[in-house]
Design an enzyme around this catalytic site. Structure first.
Site, PDB file in Angstrom:
ATOM      1  N   ARG A   1      39.592  37.166  48.055  1.00 20.07           N
ATOM      2  CA  ARG A   1      40.528  37.344  46.937  1.00 20.07           C
ATOM      3  C   ARG A   1      40.446  36.179  45.938  1.00 20.07           C
ATOM      4  O   ARG A   1      40.539  36.358  44.739  1.00 20.07           O
ATOM      5  CB  ARG A   1      41.933  37.453  47.547  1.00 20.07           C
ATOM      6  CG  ARG A   1      43.077  37.193  46.635  1.00 20.07           C
ATOM      7  CD  ARG A   1      43.631  38.457  46.043  1.00 20.07           C
ATOM      8  NE  ARG A   1      44.786  38.204  45.198  1.00 20.07           N
ATOM      9  CZ  ARG A   1      45.221  39.048  44.292  1.00 20.07           C
ATOM     10  NH1 ARG A   1      44.627  40.194  44.113  1.00 20.07           N
ATOM     11  NH2 ARG A   1      46.278  38.766  43.566  1.00 20.07           N
TER      12      ARG A   1
ATOM     13  N   CYS B   1      41.914  40.025  52.257  1.00 13.06           N
ATOM     14  CA  CYS B   1      42.701  40.740  53.266  1.00 13.06           C
ATOM     15  C   CYS B   1      43.361  41.973  52.659  1.00 13.06           C
ATOM     16  O   CYS B   1      43.911  41.903  51.561  1.00 13.06           O
ATOM     17  CB  CYS B   1      43.796  39.834  53.816  1.00 13.06           C
ATOM     18  SG  CYS B   1      43.173  38.505  54.830  1.00 13.06           S
TER      19      CYS B   1
ATOM     20  N   ILE C   1      56.548  39.370  50.873  1.00 14.78           N
ATOM     21  CA  ILE C   1      55.453  39.055  49.930  1.00 14.78           C
ATOM     22  C   ILE C   1      54.352  40.116  49.928  1.00 14.78           C
ATOM     23  O   ILE C   1      53.973  40.616  48.876  1.00 14.78           O
ATOM     24  CB  ILE C   1      54.829  37.669  50.238  1.00 14.78           C
ATOM     25  CG1 ILE C   1      55.909  36.596  50.436  1.00 14.78           C
ATOM     26  CG2 ILE C   1      53.799  37.269  49.165  1.00 14.78           C
ATOM     27  CD1 ILE C   1      56.543  36.040  49.207  1.00 14.78           C
TER      28      ILE C   1
ATOM     29  N   ARG D   1      44.880  44.524  46.244  1.00 14.37           N
ATOM     30  CA  ARG D   1      45.892  43.572  45.747  1.00 14.37           C
ATOM     31  C   ARG D   1      45.726  43.433  44.234  1.00 14.37           C
ATOM     32  O   ARG D   1      44.630  43.170  43.750  1.00 14.37           O
ATOM     33  CB  ARG D   1      45.740  42.239  46.469  1.00 14.37           C
ATOM     34  CG  ARG D   1      46.379  42.268  47.854  1.00 14.37           C
ATOM     35  CD  ARG D   1      45.765  41.263  48.761  1.00 14.37           C
ATOM     36  NE  ARG D   1      46.311  39.929  48.583  1.00 14.37           N
ATOM     37  CZ  ARG D   1      45.826  38.863  49.227  1.00 14.37           C
ATOM     38  NH1 ARG D   1      44.808  38.989  50.053  1.00 14.37           N
ATOM     39  NH2 ARG D   1      46.369  37.694  49.051  1.00 14.37           N
ATOM     40  N   PRO D   2      46.826  43.626  43.477  1.00 17.45           N
ATOM     41  CA  PRO D   2      46.710  43.691  42.016  1.00 17.45           C
ATOM     42  C   PRO D   2      46.314  42.368  41.366  1.00 17.45           C
ATOM     43  O   PRO D   2      46.527  41.300  41.940  1.00 17.45           O
ATOM     44  CB  PRO D   2      48.128  44.091  41.565  1.00 17.45           C
ATOM     45  CG  PRO D   2      49.020  43.760  42.702  1.00 17.45           C
ATOM     46  CD  PRO D   2      48.203  43.779  43.950  1.00 17.45           C
ATOM     47  N   ILE D   3      45.758  42.461  40.141  1.00 17.44           N
ATOM     48  CA  ILE D   3      45.448  41.243  39.372  1.00 17.44           C
ATOM     49  C   ILE D   3      46.070  41.336  37.972  1.00 17.44           C
ATOM     50  O   ILE D   3      45.620  40.682  37.043  1.00 17.44           O
ATOM     51  CB  ILE D   3      43.918  40.965  39.295  1.00 17.44           C
ATOM     52  CG1 ILE D   3      43.173  42.135  38.640  1.00 17.44           C
ATOM     53  CG2 ILE D   3      43.334  40.655  40.645  1.00 17.44           C
ATOM     54  CD1 ILE D   3      41.757  41.746  38.186  1.00 17.44           C
ATOM     55  N   ASP D   4      47.110  42.164  37.864  1.00 16.16           N
ATOM     56  CA  ASP D   4      47.734  42.375  36.553  1.00 16.16           C
ATOM     57  C   ASP D   4      48.271  41.076  35.931  1.00 16.16           C
ATOM     58  O   ASP D   4      48.189  40.880  34.719  1.00 16.16           O
ATOM     59  CB  ASP D   4      48.869  43.407  36.658  1.00 16.16           C
ATOM     60  CG  ASP D   4      49.872  43.031  37.739  1.00 16.16           C
ATOM     61  OD1 ASP D   4      49.454  42.782  38.884  1.00 16.16           O
ATOM     62  OD2 ASP D   4      51.079  42.946  37.431  1.00 16.16           O
TER      63      ASP D   4
ATOM     64  N   LYS E   1      42.322  25.747  53.481  1.00 15.05           N
ATOM     65  CA  LYS E   1      41.507  26.828  52.907  1.00 15.05           C
ATOM     66  C   LYS E   1      41.963  27.132  51.488  1.00 15.05           C
ATOM     67  O   LYS E   1      41.163  27.189  50.559  1.00 15.05           O
ATOM     68  CB  LYS E   1      41.640  28.094  53.770  1.00 15.05           C
ATOM     69  CG  LYS E   1      41.235  29.376  53.073  1.00 15.05           C
ATOM     70  CD  LYS E   1      41.337  30.561  53.984  1.00 15.05           C
ATOM     71  CE  LYS E   1      42.338  31.623  53.685  1.00 15.05           C
ATOM     72  NZ  LYS E   1      42.574  32.167  52.406  1.00 15.05           N
TER      73      LYS E   1
HETATM   74  C1  UD1 Z   1      47.890  33.195  48.087  1.00 17.31           C
HETATM   75  C2  UD1 Z   1      47.238  32.724  49.350  1.00 17.31           C
HETATM   76  C3  UD1 Z   1      47.621  33.612  50.528  1.00 17.31           C
HETATM   77  C4  UD1 Z   1      49.123  33.766  50.616  1.00 17.31           C
HETATM   78  C5  UD1 Z   1      49.737  34.131  49.277  1.00 17.31           C
HETATM   79  C6  UD1 Z   1      51.254  34.083  49.295  1.00 17.31           C
HETATM   80  C7  UD1 Z   1      45.157  31.837  48.485  1.00 17.31           C
HETATM   81  C8  UD1 Z   1      43.674  31.964  48.441  1.00 17.31           C
HETATM   82  N1  UD1 Z   1      45.800  32.788  49.180  1.00 17.31           N
HETATM   83  O1  UD1 Z   1      47.371  34.501  47.849  1.00 17.31           O
HETATM   84  O2  UD1 Z   1      47.102  33.014  51.702  1.00 17.31           O
HETATM   85  O3  UD1 Z   1      49.445  34.796  51.534  1.00 17.31           O
HETATM   86  O4  UD1 Z   1      49.297  33.227  48.258  1.00 17.31           O
HETATM   87  O5  UD1 Z   1      51.688  32.845  49.692  1.00 17.31           O
HETATM   88  O6  UD1 Z   1      45.731  30.903  47.959  1.00 17.31           O
HETATM   89  N2  UD1 Z   1      50.753  39.965  42.722  1.00 17.31           N
HETATM   90  C9  UD1 Z   1      50.838  40.913  41.745  1.00 17.31           C
HETATM   91  N3  UD1 Z   1      49.982  40.811  40.695  1.00 17.31           N
HETATM   92  C10 UD1 Z   1      49.066  39.825  40.572  1.00 17.31           C
HETATM   93  C11 UD1 Z   1      49.002  38.847  41.579  1.00 17.31           C
HETATM   94  C12 UD1 Z   1      49.857  38.943  42.647  1.00 17.31           C
HETATM   95  O7  UD1 Z   1      51.647  41.829  41.829  1.00 17.31           O
HETATM   96  O8  UD1 Z   1      48.319  39.795  39.584  1.00 17.31           O
HETATM   97  C13 UD1 Z   1      51.665  40.073  43.890  1.00 17.31           C
HETATM   98  C14 UD1 Z   1      50.916  40.265  45.215  1.00 17.31           C
HETATM   99  O9  UD1 Z   1      50.596  41.613  45.441  1.00 17.31           O
HETATM  100  C15 UD1 Z   1      51.923  39.734  46.216  1.00 17.31           C
HETATM  101  C16 UD1 Z   1      52.616  38.607  45.436  1.00 17.31           C
HETATM  102  O10 UD1 Z   1      52.321  38.821  44.054  1.00 17.31           O
HETATM  103  O11 UD1 Z   1      52.888  40.706  46.527  1.00 17.31           O
HETATM  104  C17 UD1 Z   1      52.172  37.234  45.809  1.00 17.31           C
HETATM  105  O12 UD1 Z   1      50.780  37.202  45.835  1.00 17.31           O
HETATM  106  P1  UD1 Z   1      49.975  35.904  45.437  1.00 17.31           P
HETATM  107  O13 UD1 Z   1      50.877  34.710  45.493  1.00 17.31           O
HETATM  108  O14 UD1 Z   1      49.254  36.164  44.170  1.00 17.31           O
HETATM  109  O15 UD1 Z   1      48.946  35.802  46.578  1.00 17.31           O
HETATM  110  P2  UD1 Z   1      47.556  35.152  46.424  1.00 17.31           P
HETATM  111  O16 UD1 Z   1      47.626  34.078  45.394  1.00 17.31           O
HETATM  112  O17 UD1 Z   1      46.530  36.217  46.290  1.00 17.31           O
END
Ligand code: UD1
Length: 421
Positions: free
Chosen positions: A92, A116, A329, A123-126, A21
């Site tokens: 996401r 989710c 995480i 969930r942030p996108i900063d 996925k």
């Molecule tokens: C991806 C996976 C998800 C998995 C996660 C961690 C996909 C579609 N999903 O999610 O299944 O659980 O990796 O292995 O590939 N964060 C920030 N700011 C941001 C982006 C992330 O603070 O701009 C934080 C998140 O809140 C989290 C951590 O970074 O605590 C890791 O998240 P991230 O690796 O970005 O998860 P996804 O890529 O969304």
């Protein structure tokens, strides 16, 4: 729709792992960059992937199913700059469309991505926004909406303050069309990132270092189309492996995946006493004499995947002793263990990131609602090993990530039906 499960049926037989996925979701947005036909093989036919396909169609492109698990994307002239809210809300990884739109159209408008509910608030996108800004984008935020503009993106030196899978993939992809060189540091190292880089390179991109903490991308003007075979879903493979171990009722062969992608899980299985045998592209789980508890801490790849934490928590309810599960995480990911407690598990929440599971305890069927994708699949495992009947509502969440799960579980001997609400 709901799942109705009668637990404690012995499980045995074979199950083939579907395409990943998390890899598939990143391939579809690449079509915005290649602007040429792309043919994708081994595509998992799951709800999140359907949403990614709908996104391309909503942007004016064509997505055609050639046959099972094979899709072709035909790029048409890019018509719109807005990512439709109803799709962005649903998954996401919709954020993966932002960079390619910005790089090729000069602007993109979108609302905060859904998916989710497992992080603090939305969930942030900063990390994405900060990085696009470093590449020269202007960002206008109004309420829940973002408007990014950039005449031309320029290469940048970006250090991710947090390791993020999608931010790594998004910036790696977008940087292909930036002027000059981009260096990404503190990158995630997941196999899906390596697969994406290999695909982009096969289309003419210049990416080095994917799968290590530092990735270098040299900008190019054009990408050609091509073919891509999605790698097998290591999370699905691990989920089936833990189902077989927790049920401990027969021999289950999980095939068509790469066991090297799950080394952290095999290391835990060694400690727990799971009886398993690895082959090149499969694992056979046989009955174990006794399962013993083992602590687990989630970690970025190659550490123990957060997406496997929920099935592991269910497995620990069947092991002798106490295990401390530390979720590092996603902030809210352990909250689902409360539902396992309702089913009879003995779980103490130390804080939102840590629970102690005391086992073994029998589980009992209940009427449940799936809170999210991975917790939902964990509840299915719990229901399959529980005494009595369980219903699980909100199965859309589960079907976002697992293809025809009920059918495949029935083939293993499970008693699981799909029923109307
Ligand atoms: C991806 C996976 C998800 C998995 C996660 C961690 C996909 C579609 N999903 O999610 O299944 O659980 O990796 O292995 O590939 N964060 C920030 N700011 C941001 C982006 C992330 O603070 O701009 C934080 C998140 O809140 C989290 C951590 O970074 O605590 C890791 O998240 P991230 O690796 O970005 O998860 P996804 O890529 O969304």
């Amino acid at each position: 729709m709901k799942f109705l499960i009668e637990g404690r049926k012995p499980l045995k037989g074979e199950v083939a792992v579907a395409g990943s996925k998390n890899a598939a979701l990143k391939i579809f947005p690449v079509a915005l960059l290649t602007r040429k036909a792309i043919r994708v093989f081994n595509v998992p036919e799951i709800e999140d992937v359907f949403r990614a396909q709908e996104m391309l169609v909503a942007l004016g492109h064509e997505v055609k199913k050639i046959k099972n698990r094979i899709f072709e994307i035909k790029f048409k002239k890019q018509k719109y700059f807005d990512l439709p809210v109803n799709l962005v809300n649903k998954f996401r990884a919709s954020v993966m469309f932002v960079g390619p739109m910005l790089a090729t159209c000069g602007q993109v408008r979108f609302s905060h991505p859904g998916g989710c509910v497992i992080g603090a608030g939305a969930r942030p996108i900063d990390l994405f926004l900060d990085s696009f800004q470093k590449m020269g984008a202007k960002i206008n935020i109004s309420g829940n909406y973002y408007h990014l503009t950039a005449k031309k993106l320029k290469g940048a030196n970006i250090f991710f303050s947090k390791i993020s899978v999608t931010a790594t993939e998004s910036l790696m992809t977008t940087a292909c069309f930036a002027c000059g060189e981009t260096i990404l540091k503190n990158c995630a190292m997941e196999p899906e990132i390596v697969g994406l880089a290999q695909y982009l390179n096969s289309c003419g991109a210049k990416i080095k270092g994917a799968g290590t903490p530092t990735i270098k991308i040299t900008g190019i003007k054009k990408l050609k189309g091509g073919e891509y075979k999605i790698i097998p879903d290591r999370i699905e493979a691990g989920t089936f492996a833990m189902l077989a171990a927790a049920s401990n009722s027969g021999e289950v062969l999980i095939k068509n995946f790469n066991p090297a992608h799950l080394e952290s899980l095999w290391a835990l299985f060694d400690k727990i006493g799971v009886n398993y045998e690895l082959d090149k592209s499969s694992v056979k789980i046989s009955r174990s004499k006794k399962l013993v508890s083992c602590d687990a801490t989630t970690h970025e790849y190659p550490g123990f995947a957060t997406d496997l934490q929920s099935p592991y928590s269910v497995l620990m309810t069947q092991a002798y002793g106490s295990s401390l599960i530390h979720e590092t995480i996603h902030d809210r990911r352990l909250l689902f263990t409360d539902i396992l407690t309702q089913m009879g598990a003995n779980i103490i929440m130390a804080d939102p990131h840590r629970v102690v599971i005391n086992g073994p305890t029998p589980l009992y069927g209940r009427q449940l609602v799936s809170p999210d994708l991975r917790a939902g699949v964990a509840l299915i495992i719990a229901a399959l090993i529980a005494f009595g009947k369980t219903t699980i509502d909100n199965i859309y969440q589960i079907e976002r990530g697992y293809e025809k799960l009920d059918e495949r579980l029935r083939a293993l001997g499970a008693d699981i039906k799909r029923i109307d609400n």
